[in-house]
Design a protein around this motif. Structure first.
Motif, mmCIF file in Angstrom:
data_model
loop_
_atom_site.group_PDB
_atom_site.id
_atom_site.type_symbol
_atom_site.label_atom_id
_atom_site.label_comp_id
_atom_site.label_asym_id
_atom_site.label_seq_id
_atom_site.Cartn_x
_atom_site.Cartn_y
_atom_site.Cartn_z
ATOM 1 N N ASN A 1 0.886 -1.174 0.000
ATOM 2 C CA ASN A 1 0.000 0.000 0.000
ATOM 3 C C ASN A 1 0.915 1.212 0.000
ATOM 4 O O ASN A 1 1.448 1.566 1.045
ATOM 5 C CB ASN A 1 -0.853 0.051 1.267
ATOM 6 C CG ASN A 1 -1.931 -0.998 1.248
ATOM 7 O OD1 ASN A 1 -2.752 -1.041 0.349
ATOM 8 N ND2 ASN A 1 -1.903 -1.882 2.230
ATOM 9 N N PRO A 2 1.133 1.851 -1.141
ATOM 10 C CA PRO A 2 2.108 2.943 -1.174
ATOM 11 C C PRO A 2 1.746 4.072 -0.202
ATOM 12 O O PRO A 2 0.577 4.451 -0.073
ATOM 13 C CB PRO A 2 2.042 3.453 -2.624
ATOM 14 C CG PRO A 2 1.334 2.408 -3.388
ATOM 15 C CD PRO A 2 0.474 1.656 -2.434
ATOM 16 N N ASP A 3 2.783 4.577 0.480
ATOM 17 C CA ASP A 3 2.606 5.739 1.351
ATOM 18 C C ASP A 3 2.823 7.032 0.573
ATOM 19 O O ASP A 3 2.388 8.102 1.000
ATOM 20 C CB ASP A 3 3.610 5.662 2.511
ATOM 21 C CG ASP A 3 3.427 4.377 3.305
ATOM 22 O OD1 ASP A 3 2.477 4.326 4.093
ATOM 23 O OD2 ASP A 3 4.193 3.407 3.078
ATOM 24 N N TYR A 4 3.545 6.907 -0.553
ATOM 25 C CA TYR A 4 3.807 8.071 -1.411
ATOM 26 C C TYR A 4 3.555 7.688 -2.864
ATOM 27 O O TYR A 4 3.957 6.620 -3.312
ATOM 28 C CB TYR A 4 5.273 8.518 -1.299
ATOM 29 C CG TYR A 4 5.662 9.055 0.052
ATOM 30 C CD1 TYR A 4 5.478 10.395 0.369
ATOM 31 C CD2 TYR A 4 6.214 8.208 1.011
ATOM 32 C CE1 TYR A 4 5.829 10.884 1.617
ATOM 33 C CE2 TYR A 4 6.564 8.695 2.265
ATOM 34 C CZ TYR A 4 6.375 10.032 2.564
ATOM 35 O OH TYR A 4 6.723 10.513 3.792
ATOM 36 N N LEU A 5 2.912 8.595 -3.572
ATOM 37 C CA LEU A 5 2.796 8.476 -5.033
ATOM 38 C C LEU A 5 3.616 9.629 -5.608
ATOM 39 O O LEU A 5 3.313 10.799 -5.350
ATOM 40 C CB LEU A 5 1.336 8.568 -5.476
ATOM 41 C CG LEU A 5 0.404 7.458 -4.954
ATOM 42 C CD1 LEU A 5 -1.046 7.748 -5.365
ATOM 43 C CD2 LEU A 5 0.833 6.088 -5.491
ATOM 44 N N LEU A 6 4.672 9.278 -6.347
ATOM 45 C CA LEU A 6 5.630 10.304 -6.788
ATOM 46 C C LEU A 6 5.781 10.312 -8.307
ATOM 47 O O LEU A 6 6.741 9.742 -8.853
ATOM 48 C CB LEU A 6 7.004 10.033 -6.139
ATOM 49 C CG LEU A 6 7.052 9.886 -4.614
ATOM 50 C CD1 LEU A 6 8.473 9.542 -4.164
ATOM 51 C CD2 LEU A 6 6.572 11.162 -3.934
ATOM 52 N N PRO A 7 4.837 10.918 -9.016
ATOM 53 C CA PRO A 7 5.038 11.041 -10.464
ATOM 54 C C PRO A 7 6.197 12.004 -10.750
ATOM 55 O O PRO A 7 6.256 13.085 -10.156
ATOM 56 C CB PRO A 7 3.702 11.614 -10.972
ATOM 57 C CG PRO A 7 3.065 12.251 -9.782
ATOM 58 C CD PRO A 7 3.597 11.555 -8.556
ATOM 59 N N ALA B 1 -4.744 7.087 -6.397
ATOM 60 C CA ALA B 1 -5.010 7.950 -5.242
ATOM 61 C C ALA B 1 -6.355 7.604 -4.598
ATOM 62 O O ALA B 1 -6.521 7.676 -3.382
ATOM 63 C CB ALA B 1 -4.984 9.417 -5.669
ATOM 64 N N LYS B 2 -7.332 7.205 -5.458
ATOM 65 C CA LYS B 2 -8.649 6.816 -4.941
ATOM 66 C C LYS B 2 -8.566 5.547 -4.108
ATOM 67 O O LYS B 2 -9.274 5.361 -3.131
ATOM 68 C CB LYS B 2 -9.607 6.573 -6.121
ATOM 69 C CG LYS B 2 -10.339 7.819 -6.480
ATOM 70 C CD LYS B 2 -11.529 7.699 -7.419
ATOM 71 C CE LYS B 2 -11.796 6.448 -8.171
ATOM 72 N NZ LYS B 2 -12.568 6.672 -9.400
ATOM 73 N N LYS B 3 -7.685 4.655 -4.526
ATOM 74 C CA LYS B 3 -7.529 3.368 -3.843
ATOM 75 C C LYS B 3 -6.696 3.535 -2.556
ATOM 76 O O LYS B 3 -7.043 2.987 -1.514
ATOM 77 C CB LYS B 3 -6.857 2.395 -4.823
ATOM 78 C CG LYS B 3 -6.347 1.128 -4.236
ATOM 79 C CD LYS B 3 -7.438 0.082 -4.144
ATOM 80 C CE LYS B 3 -6.893 -1.165 -3.455
ATOM 81 N NZ LYS B 3 -7.942 -2.025 -2.976
ATOM 82 N N PHE B 4 -5.590 4.299 -2.667
ATOM 83 C CA PHE B 4 -4.695 4.474 -1.520
ATOM 84 C C PHE B 4 -4.963 5.842 -0.893
ATOM 85 O O PHE B 4 -4.284 6.829 -1.188
ATOM 86 C CB PHE B 4 -3.236 4.321 -1.946
ATOM 87 C CG PHE B 4 -2.958 3.010 -2.635
ATOM 88 C CD1 PHE B 4 -3.064 1.814 -1.925
ATOM 89 C CD2 PHE B 4 -2.625 2.970 -3.980
ATOM 90 C CE1 PHE B 4 -2.834 0.596 -2.559
ATOM 91 C CE2 PHE B 4 -2.401 1.756 -4.613
ATOM 92 C CZ PHE B 4 -2.510 0.566 -3.912
ATOM 93 N N THR B 5 -5.990 5.873 -0.053
ATOM 94 C CA THR B 5 -6.496 7.163 0.407
ATOM 95 C C THR B 5 -5.547 7.871 1.373
ATOM 96 O O THR B 5 -5.690 9.065 1.609
ATOM 97 C CB THR B 5 -7.873 6.993 1.081
ATOM 98 O OG1 THR B 5 -7.759 5.921 2.011
ATOM 99 C CG2 THR B 5 -8.948 6.667 0.077
ATOM 100 N N ASN B 6 -4.589 7.138 1.945
ATOM 101 C CA ASN B 6 -3.644 7.788 2.862
ATOM 102 C C ASN B 6 -2.340 8.173 2.187
ATOM 103 O O ASN B 6 -1.467 8.764 2.825
ATOM 104 C CB ASN B 6 -3.339 6.874 4.049
ATOM 105 C CG ASN B 6 -4.549 6.737 4.945
ATOM 106 O OD1 ASN B 6 -5.279 7.713 5.158
ATOM 107 N ND2 ASN B 6 -4.799 5.543 5.427
#
Ligand SMILES: [Zn+2]
Length: 296
Positions: free
Chosen positions: A57-63, A78-83
């Motif tokens: 469960n990624p804690d960061y999404l970094l495009p 982002a919708k799936k990993f709300t945190n």
């Protein structure tokens, strides 16, 4: 497909438009996990499945930047990993919140049929998008830190992440394209904000850290990073010279694009007719970006 490269890094082949080894995402793991780039919106199911199968469960999404092949699935994830904390260059932020302008621009550039297959990005609530400041360090724990390095050029809002302890960079498109099945390095210089001087100075900035390895999206790990930078500079200078000459001679975009494609095919010892669309399209798009840059 999810492949562990080390204790800390895994490469996810996002299977872009069903082609393997074309668009990568990287999962970087300390105590927390960051996902650097995430592929097209149409690849979101592949990425979500790979993450779920590996309990991530990624804690960061970094495009690294907002282009569809890097950030298209960010809204869906982002919708799936709300945190998850989402970080992007300040100039990229408006496109995550409202992708409509980006979508329009991409449709004009690639054509409506192709962007339909890439998939339209889903918007992300503004409160979830954080600005990635140059020099910021993301501490994932267990000694894994990612330093934010602004690397404009491919796009004005492009960033790379330096994995400091390993002298490695997650480059995004700050370095060129070289597909494993067609191993010739060529520039990735798309409209609308490609800038040659910025690209070159970003390459020099990366060179200044004496990197040992690059984790590239198109595609895979590069172990001879310093030579790779030299190869990038040479290919950019070669394109600059060639495209300038063709432009001055009044060639059409199609003639120029065919010439560059033929040249790359020759370097690969393959007939140009064998080159797949995932190679032809970026060559043409990079030419258009170069032409636009030369006209400014
Ligand atoms: Zn790309």
């Amino acid at each position: 497909m999810f492949t562990k490269l080390s204790e800390s890094v895994a490469i996810i082949d996002t299977q872009a438009l069903d082609a393997p080894n074309v668009v990568a995402a990287y999962a970087v793991k300390g105590k927390e996990t960051a996902l650097i780039d995430m592929g097209y919106r149409s690849s979101a199911e592949v990425v979500l499945r790979d993450l779920a199968e590996n309990g991530i469960n990624p804690d960061y999404l970094l495009p690294t930047h907002v282009h569809l092949d890097h950030c298209g699935s960010c809204g869906t994830l982002a919708k799936k990993f709300t945190n998850a904390s989402i970080r992007v260059h300040p100039k990229g932020e408006p496109h995550l919140v409202d992708p409509s302008r980006l979508w329009k621009g991409a449709s004009e550039l690639f054509g409506s049929e192709l962007v339909r297959r890439y998939g339209r990005p889903e918007p992300i609530a503004r409160r979830r998008v954080h600005v990635a400041v140059d020099g910021d360090v993301i501490d994932l724990g267990r000694g894994v830190t990612l330093r934010t390095v602004w690397t404009p050029g491919h796009a004005s809002h492009h960033i790379s992440y330096e994995w400091e302890d390993h002298k490695a960079f997650f480059t995004g498109d700050a370095v060129g394209i070289c597909f494993p099945k067609f191993p010739v390095l060529f520039p990735t210089t798309p409209p609308t904000s490609f800038d040659l001087e910025q690209t070159l100075s970003s390459l020099e900035r990366i060179r200044g850290s004496s990197p040992a390895a690059f984790y590239t999206p198109h595609y895979g790990v590069v172990r001879n990073a310093m030579r790779w930078i030299t190869g990038n500079v040479n290919s950019l200078q070669h394109w600059l010279k060639t495209i300038r000459l063709m432009k001055e001679a009044g060639w059409s975009e199609e003639q120029m694009s065919n010439t560059l494609t033929d040249e790359i095919a020759v370097a690969m010892h393959r007939p140009a007719s064998e080159l797949p669309d995932y190679l032809r399209v970026p060559i043409k798009i990079s030419l258009l970006g170069f032409l636009q840059y030369l006209s400014r």
